[in-house]
Design an enzyme around this catalytic site. Structure first.
Site, PDB file in Angstrom:
ATOM      1  CG  ASN A  19      41.298  40.633  37.202  1.00 14.23           C
ATOM      2  OD1 ASN A  19      40.297  40.263  37.805  1.00 14.23           O
ATOM      3  ND2 ASN A  19      41.645  40.126  36.030  1.00 14.23           N
ATOM      4  CD  GLU A  49      45.600  41.985  31.447  1.00 15.02           C
ATOM      5  OE1 GLU A  49      46.070  42.229  32.550  1.00 15.02           O
ATOM      6  OE2 GLU A  49      44.665  41.188  31.278  1.00 15.02           O
ATOM      7  CG  HIS A 100      40.904  39.360  31.841  1.00 19.48           C
ATOM      8  ND1 HIS A 100      41.274  38.042  31.842  1.00 19.48           N
ATOM      9  CD2 HIS A 100      41.891  40.041  32.499  1.00 19.48           C
ATOM     10  CE1 HIS A 100      42.433  37.926  32.481  1.00 19.48           C
ATOM     11  NE2 HIS A 100      42.816  39.126  32.892  1.00 19.48           N
ATOM     12  CE  LYS A 144      43.565  37.149  36.526  1.00 18.43           C
ATOM     13  NZ  LYS A 144      44.561  36.463  35.729  1.00 18.43           N
ATOM     14  N   GLY A 181      49.642  35.262  34.494  1.00 18.73           N
ATOM     15  CA  GLY A 181      49.671  34.203  35.499  1.00 18.73           C
ATOM     16  C   GLY A 181      50.814  33.226  35.313  1.00 18.73           C
ATOM     17  CB  SER A 233      53.758  38.017  35.207  1.00 20.67           C
ATOM     18  OG  SER A 233      53.115  36.801  34.865  1.00 20.67           O
TER      19      SER A 233
HETATM   20  P1  PGA Z   1      48.575  38.141  36.595  1.00 22.82           P
HETATM   21  O1  PGA Z   1      47.183  38.467  35.901  1.00 22.82           O
HETATM   22  O2  PGA Z   1      49.065  39.426  37.210  1.00 22.82           O
HETATM   23  O3  PGA Z   1      48.255  37.101  37.647  1.00 22.82           O
HETATM   24  O4  PGA Z   1      49.495  37.642  35.539  1.00 22.82           O
HETATM   25  C1  PGA Z   1      47.015  39.643  35.172  1.00 22.82           C
HETATM   26  C2  PGA Z   1      45.612  39.726  34.629  1.00 22.82           C
HETATM   27  O5  PGA Z   1      45.060  38.696  34.232  1.00 22.82           O
HETATM   28  O6  PGA Z   1      45.016  40.826  34.597  1.00 22.82           O
END
Ligand code: PGA
Length: 234
Positions: free
Chosen positions: A7, A154, A85, A9, A160, A196
């Site tokens: 993803n 999630e 999300h 973003k 993040g 993460s």
């Molecule tokens: P991240 O994001 O791997 O940076 O924690 C995961 C997500 O938001 O799908």
């Protein structure tokens, strides 16, 4: 075989995606690799990886300035779309019922929705994790599903943040989701874990029962970070 979905973003460029696709083309894997990118990058040629969007309108068409419909996403050749999300739920106040409408639109246009559910830190601390996950699945998944969907668990507090739940917490969440989906007549639906995920924890996470793959944010942006996740499992 696992599903490894990235993803991006609000990051990247079309040229950056072309570079990533080139890097991924030399990776030998039986896993399904998906990249969910900003709308403007959909349509980039990508034989070795399926593209997806990160959101879609809850409306089908019409006077909704700035919105992008499921039909438009499908028209680019994309195969997937993330709905619900946590960043959409948090910054755009998307509820389970909005997410369900978006998933329905995706399905009606031949897209596979990746439907995200997960608890916030407040909900976790209040002991509501399991209830939030179960209602997230029951209320965000359309009632008339008769084709492929994907669920992503999630934990919102871990996204993040460099934090991950314990293996036991992930196992409990995924067992509940699998049971809920079975109750809904959707046994066998793949369930991804996201938050993460990195090269150094991906294999362990994907060895947990009922974890059928991962949804990766930050570590999907660079091939040096993403490829080790893809190749961490057979
Ligand atoms: P991240 O994001 O791997 O940076 O924690 C995961 C997500 O938001 O799908």
């Amino acid at each position: 075989m696992k599903i490894i979905a990235g993803n991006w973003k609000m990051n990247g460029t079309r040229t950056g995606l072309e570079t990533m696709v080139r890097d991924l083309s030399s990776v030998e894997t039986e896993n399904t690799v998906i990249l969910c990118v900003p709308f403007t990058m959909l349509g980039v040629k990508s034989d070795c990886v399926a593209l997806g969007a990160q959101d879609v309108s809850r409306h089908t068409h019409g006077a909704y300035t700035g919105e992008v419909s499921a039909q438009m996403v499908a028209d680019t050749g994309a195969k997937y779309v993330i709905v619900g999300h946590s960043e959409r739920r948090q910054y755009h106040h998307e509820t389970n019922s909005i997410v369900r409408d978006k998933a329905s639109n995706a399905l009606a246009n031949g897209l596979i929705p990746i439907i995200c559910v997960g608890e916030t830190m407040d909900e976790k601390q209040a002991g509501k994790t399991m209830a939030v996950i179960e209602s997230g699945v029951r209320e965000s998944v359309p009632s008339d599903v008769n084709t492929d969907i994907i669920i992503a668990y999630e934990p919102r507090w871990a996204i993040g943040a460099g934090l991950t739940p314990t293996a036991a917490e992930i196992a409990d969440a995924h067992a509940l989701i699998a049971k809920t989906l079975a109750d809904m007549g959707l046994a066998g639906t793949p369930v991804l874990y996201g938050a993460s995920v990195k090269g150094n924890n991906a294999a362990e996470i994907m060895s947990i029962p009922n974890v059928d793959g991962v949804l990766v944010g930050g570590a999907s942006l660079k091939s040096d970070d993403f490829i080790p996740i893809i190749t961490s499992v057979k």
